[in-house]
Design an enzyme around this catalytic site. Structure first.
Site, PDB file in Angstrom:
ATOM      1  N   GLU A  23       0.818  -1.211   0.000  1.00 47.71           N
ATOM      2  CA  GLU A  23       0.000   0.000   0.000  1.00 47.71           C
ATOM      3  C   GLU A  23       0.846   1.253   0.000  1.00 47.71           C
ATOM      4  O   GLU A  23       0.529   2.243  -0.671  1.00 47.71           O
ATOM      5  CB  GLU A  23      -0.929  -0.022   1.213  1.00 47.71           C
ATOM      6  CG  GLU A  23      -1.890   1.153   1.312  1.00 47.71           C
ATOM      7  CD  GLU A  23      -2.901   1.171   0.178  1.00 47.71           C
ATOM      8  OE1 GLU A  23      -2.704   1.995  -0.754  1.00 47.71           O
ATOM      9  OE2 GLU A  23      -3.852   0.395   0.220  1.00 47.71           O
TER      10      GLU A  23
ATOM     11  N   GLU B 203      13.712  10.844  -0.724  1.00 44.74           N
ATOM     12  CA  GLU B 203      14.653   9.743  -0.581  1.00 44.74           C
ATOM     13  C   GLU B 203      16.023  10.331  -0.248  1.00 44.74           C
ATOM     14  O   GLU B 203      16.267  11.532  -0.442  1.00 44.74           O
ATOM     15  CB  GLU B 203      14.738   8.942  -1.893  1.00 44.74           C
ATOM     16  CG  GLU B 203      13.433   8.328  -2.355  1.00 44.74           C
ATOM     17  CD  GLU B 203      13.001   7.153  -1.502  1.00 44.74           C
ATOM     18  OE1 GLU B 203      13.807   6.678  -0.681  1.00 44.74           O
ATOM     19  OE2 GLU B 203      11.840   6.720  -1.640  1.00 44.74           O
TER      20      GLU B 203
ATOM     21  N   ASP C 294       9.955   8.605  -9.263  1.00 44.05           N
ATOM     22  CA  ASP C 294       9.160   8.050  -8.174  1.00 44.05           C
ATOM     23  C   ASP C 294       7.670   8.122  -8.508  1.00 44.05           C
ATOM     24  O   ASP C 294       6.934   7.159  -8.294  1.00 44.05           O
ATOM     25  CB  ASP C 294       9.462   8.825  -6.892  1.00 44.05           C
ATOM     26  CG  ASP C 294       8.814   8.182  -5.678  1.00 44.05           C
ATOM     27  OD1 ASP C 294       9.117   7.014  -5.405  1.00 44.05           O
ATOM     28  OD2 ASP C 294       8.010   8.858  -5.015  1.00 44.05           O
TER      29      ASP C 294
ATOM     30  N   LYS D  55       4.778   5.156  -9.286  1.00 48.60           N
ATOM     31  CA  LYS D  55       3.499   5.077  -8.593  1.00 48.60           C
ATOM     32  C   LYS D  55       2.329   4.961  -9.566  1.00 48.60           C
ATOM     33  O   LYS D  55       1.424   4.134  -9.371  1.00 48.60           O
ATOM     34  CB  LYS D  55       3.322   6.306  -7.698  1.00 48.60           C
ATOM     35  CG  LYS D  55       4.273   6.342  -6.508  1.00 48.60           C
ATOM     36  CD  LYS D  55       4.079   7.593  -5.670  1.00 48.60           C
ATOM     37  CE  LYS D  55       5.002   7.602  -4.450  1.00 48.60           C
ATOM     38  NZ  LYS D  55       4.816   8.803  -3.618  1.00 48.60           N
TER      39      LYS D  55
ATOM     40  N   GLY E 169       6.471  11.174   4.524  1.00 49.68           N
ATOM     41  CA  GLY E 169       6.924  11.283   5.908  1.00 49.68           C
ATOM     42  C   GLY E 169       7.058   9.918   6.549  1.00 49.68           C
ATOM     43  O   GLY E 169       6.285   8.990   6.269  1.00 49.68           O
TER      44      GLY E 169
END
Length: 815
Positions: A606, A667, A678, A682, A797
């Site tokens: 997830e 990162e 990134d 996704k 975060g």
């Protein structure tokens, strides 16, 4: 009159013998006592070891004999006053002289017959009983020693004992009528045959001795004192949560002891059944503990299953072929051969097609059984009507036992489902018509996992144990460990989940603890660990072979993601925030999904898309319910959103990126976030979850960074180039500001095509006014064509990412 039996562990030292004396004296205050004693702990094994050594002309038997003699003489000196030692010391030395003569004969003949083996193995009980008898005399008790070889007559061949009860019962009743004392001392295990030659009642036969005497004298109870608090729901050495049973029936005790419960010797029940004589199993070292009562009925048990047990030392024999089908008498021939060879069959199963018969026998009898069967069916084998007998080793039998099982439906389903969910393969199944026992043959390596799985299923307060192996304990991993510690009580009380962390690892060190790592001290423990090794980490997890094992990857390592397939193929679930595996070649992504399904493991990721946001879960639920995805629009980078929410062309762009990096929004290499790679990963994952077979290179990417900065090799060089390109960033911001718009890095999937890039978002768009590091996803579907289903919230975060991983772990626990 009481009859008490004390096992070898209760008599291992002089201090323990004194403890036994105290228990006996408490019984003597109420009535006369017959006490049956085993050999001192470990002595029978030593006696037989010496015999084997002597038969192989190995003179080391003399060293063992010397140590064994010294042990007995030392006990005499420790128990008795000096003035009372000479007589018993002489008797003990005389017994060892006889033993030495027997061993010398075995050595010279280079042969160890069954008859000699039985004679030798009985010396331990004679010695212990003689010594203890003298000890009680020194306590001024009215005690009488009698050699049970004068009482019990049996036939003993190939470890199968047949007691001549007519003669034995008369011997016992006559003796106790003629000899009166407060305390009778009887050696267990030993007997004589019809010719008067010493023999034994089989290993564990001291229980049997006590039962035979109790049956002959019509006593009410037999007390078996051992080193545990009765019979347990499972072997407590393998199942820490196992607990002692207060009350079980004769039949349940027989099944449990037959299938490996070492507390009670199976034939013990034979003389007691018809007379309803209770057996009380007690702990010598905790005599006040209730122990287990074995009697005619177990109605006091409220559970459907009474116990779980297993047998280790077995092998499977399988015979199959078309020549067996419809042939009358084939099974008769098969089992007749085994009968003639005195081979006991532990378990039988036969296919309804009559094409095969599978049996389990003792491991040391398997080769003998195969040879006899192959010889008997040599004609059928020669004409290829049947195959030669096949032996399968490294297997064990596990069994559920309980009188009440027959009145409860679905127990076998629960048993096999629990085993299957933990990748425990079943080789054979047997269930008697009484339905008191369900047995299954499994791999020996899976026994501990199987016992714990079944104990959790049938005996524990409905709860589930999750065993975590965590790699990556930096920002995200450390937050996850903090959350696990904080929520430990809540998970157990509210969700019935017991979560244990058994391993932690970073790039330098790894630390394992099979009992569970103290989460309040994991940093110090990790520093004491061994050098990190990904291959060894996987090997250890596999060797632990624990139920509900979960590998948790908190890294961004491509190398670690390459191990997912190995974990899943061993039914070890994988939870990860590492996007690399799911954004890898579609073939690899699909392989991981298939492995998870095939081996009953969970593969959850997830956090790959929205940290703690339920984006993938929402999408999967839409797809599972039959909805169809038409378009996805999303702001999926919490780090990029943080950067563009805080950049206002006043502070330099590189300063905002530095802040994002320090606060854990990017990162360690910020180019991964700012390059859009990134975000591309996704949207690729969401595209695949939507049913599209896209590759990463299929994602169209509009870069806002210069090619030179994207190709920089170090963070220092990257930040230097960001400083140089500051005018470009200011122009982007000013252009958006003129249109009263915001800059957002947007991902979109539509008509099977995906793209990512910087866009101007106007004030009425759902993407406008996203604060901090928030993410947002718009799902346009057949059911939500105009007003999309929106998932919005913090998308970056360490804390929220850790919470997303935590949520995936909980999903597995609830599965």
């Amino acid at each position: 009159m009481y009859i008490l039996k004390f096992g070898g562990s209760s008599l291992a030292t002089s201090e323990r013998i004194k403890l036994v004396a105290k228990t006996i004296q408490e019984h003597l205050e109420k009535d006369a006592v017959i006490s049956v004693f085993s050999a001192f702990g470990g002595v029978t094994n030593d006696l037989l070891t010496m015999a084997e050594l002597a038969s192989k002309e190995d003179l080391r038997y003399k060293e063992v004999l010397e140590k064994t003699e010294k042990r007995h003489l030392d006990v005499v000196r420790e128990l008795l006053p000096v003035t009372a030692q000479s007589g018993i010391l002489s008797k003990v030395k005389n017994q060892f002289n006889r033993l030495e003569t027997l061993y010398e004969g075995v050595y010279l003949l280079n042969e160890l017959s069954d008859k000699t083996r039985h004679v030798i193995s009985g010396f331990g009980e004679i010695l212990s009983s003689m010594i203890i008898a003298e000890y009680f005399k020194s306590l001024n008790l009215d005690s009488l020693f009698t050699d049970s070889r004068k009482l019990i007559v049996c036939k003993n061949t190939n470890e199968k004992v047949v007691v001549n009860y007519e003669v034995t019962n008369k011997n016992i009743t006559d003796f106790f009528q003629e000899h009166k004392a407060d305390f009778y001392i009887v050696p267990g295990f030993v007997a004589k045959n019809d010719q008067g030659v010493p023999t034994t009642l089989g290993r564990g036969g001291s229980d049997f001795t006590a039962a035979i005497i109790a049956g002959a004298l019509d006593l009410n109870k037999v007390y078996i004192y051992t080193d545990v608090n009765g019979m347990f729901t499972a072997n407590p050495n393998l199942v820490p949560q196992a607990y002692s049973l207060n009350h079980i029936s004769y039949e349940e005790a027989m099944e449990l002891s037959h299938f490996g419960a070492k507390v009670l010797y199976p034939p013990t029940l034979q003389p007691l059944l018809d007379k309803n004589i209770e057996i009380h199993i007690k702990n010598t070292f905790e005599p006040e503990a209730p122990g287990t009562i074995i009697s005619k009925s177990s109605k006091k048990n409220f559970r459907w299953v009474t116990g779980i047990t297993h047998i280790d030392s077995i092998k499977l024999l399988n015979i199959e072929g078309s020549g067996m089908v419809g042939i009358p008498g084939f099974s008769k021939r098969f089992f007749e051969v085994l009968f003639q060879e005195h081979i006991n069959v532990v378990l039988i199963t036969q296919a309804s097609s009559e094409h095969s018969i599978c049996i389990a026998v003792k491991a040391d009898e398997a080769e003998k059984a195969k040879e006899a069967l192959d010889e008997s069916f040599d004609a059928e084998i020669a004409f290829k009507k049947i195959k030669p007998v096949e032996i399968e080793d490294d297997v064990s039998i596990i069994a559920l036992v309980g009188d009440r099982m027959k009145s409860h439906h679905g127990l076998s389903g629960k048993m096999f489902s629990a085993l299957g969910n933990n990748n425990i393969n079943i080789r054979a199944i047997a269930q008697g018509s009484s339905e008191r026992n369900i047995s299954a043959v499994i791999a020996k390596k899976d026994v501990t996992k199987a016992l714990n799985t079944l104990h959790e299923q049938f005996f524990e307060v409905p709860s589930k144990e999750l065993n975590l192996f965590i790699t990556g304990v930096g920002n995200v991993g450390s937050k996850l460990l903090d959350q696990l510690k904080k929520q430990e009580t809540y998970l157990l009380d509210k969700l019935r989940l017991k979560v244990r962390v058994l391993a932690v690892s970073n790039s330098r060190k790894m630390y394992f603890d099979e009992d569970g790592i103290d989460l309040g001290n994991w940093q110090k423990l990790l520093e004491t660990g061994e050098q990190a090794d990904k291959k060894l980490f996987f090997k250890r997890v596999k060797q632990f072979n624990l139920r509900n094992s979960i590998f948790v990857d908190n890294t961004a390592s491509a190398e670690i993601s390459g191990w997912y397939k190995d974990y899943l193929a061993n039914s070890i679930s994988v939870v990860t925030c590492n996007k690399i595996a799911c954004a890898d070649a579609f073939e690899n992504y699909e392989n991981l999904q298939n492995l998870a399904r095939e081996y009953g493991a969970s593969f959850l990721y997830e956090t790959n898309v929205g940290a703690g946001l339920p984006i993938i879960d929402t999408l999967q639920n839409l797809m599972a319910s039959g909805d169809r995805i038409k378009k996805i629009q999303a702001v999926l980078s919490g780090s990029l959103n943080f950067v563009f929410n805080n950049y206002n062309a006043t502070d330099p762009f590189y300063k905002v990126v530095e802040t994002a990096m320090k606060e854990g929004y990017t990162e360690p290499d910020p180019k991964i976030d700012l390059s859009g790679v990134d975000v591309a990963r996704k949207i690729l994952i969401l595209a695949r979850e939507s049913g599209h077979q896209l590759e990463l290179e299929d994602i169209e990417r509009d870069d806002f960074l210069s090619a030179e900065s994207l190709n920089s090799e170090t963070n220092n060089k990257f930040f230097e180039l960001l400083k140089r390109d500051e005018p470009e960033f200011q122009n982007l911001y000013r252009d958006a500001e003129k249109e009263n718009a915001e800059l957002k890095y947007v991902a979109q999937l539509e008509d099977g095509k995906a793209r990512v890039g910087l866009q101007k978002v106007h004030e009425h768009h759902p993407f406008a006014n996203l604060s901090g590091s928030d993410n947002i996803v718009l799902f346009f579907t057949d059911r939500y064509p105009e007003q999309p289903l929106i998932v919005k919230g913090a998308g970056a975060g360490a804390e929220v990412t850790a919470s997303g991983i935590f949520a995936d772990i909980i999903r597995i626990g609830k599965k």
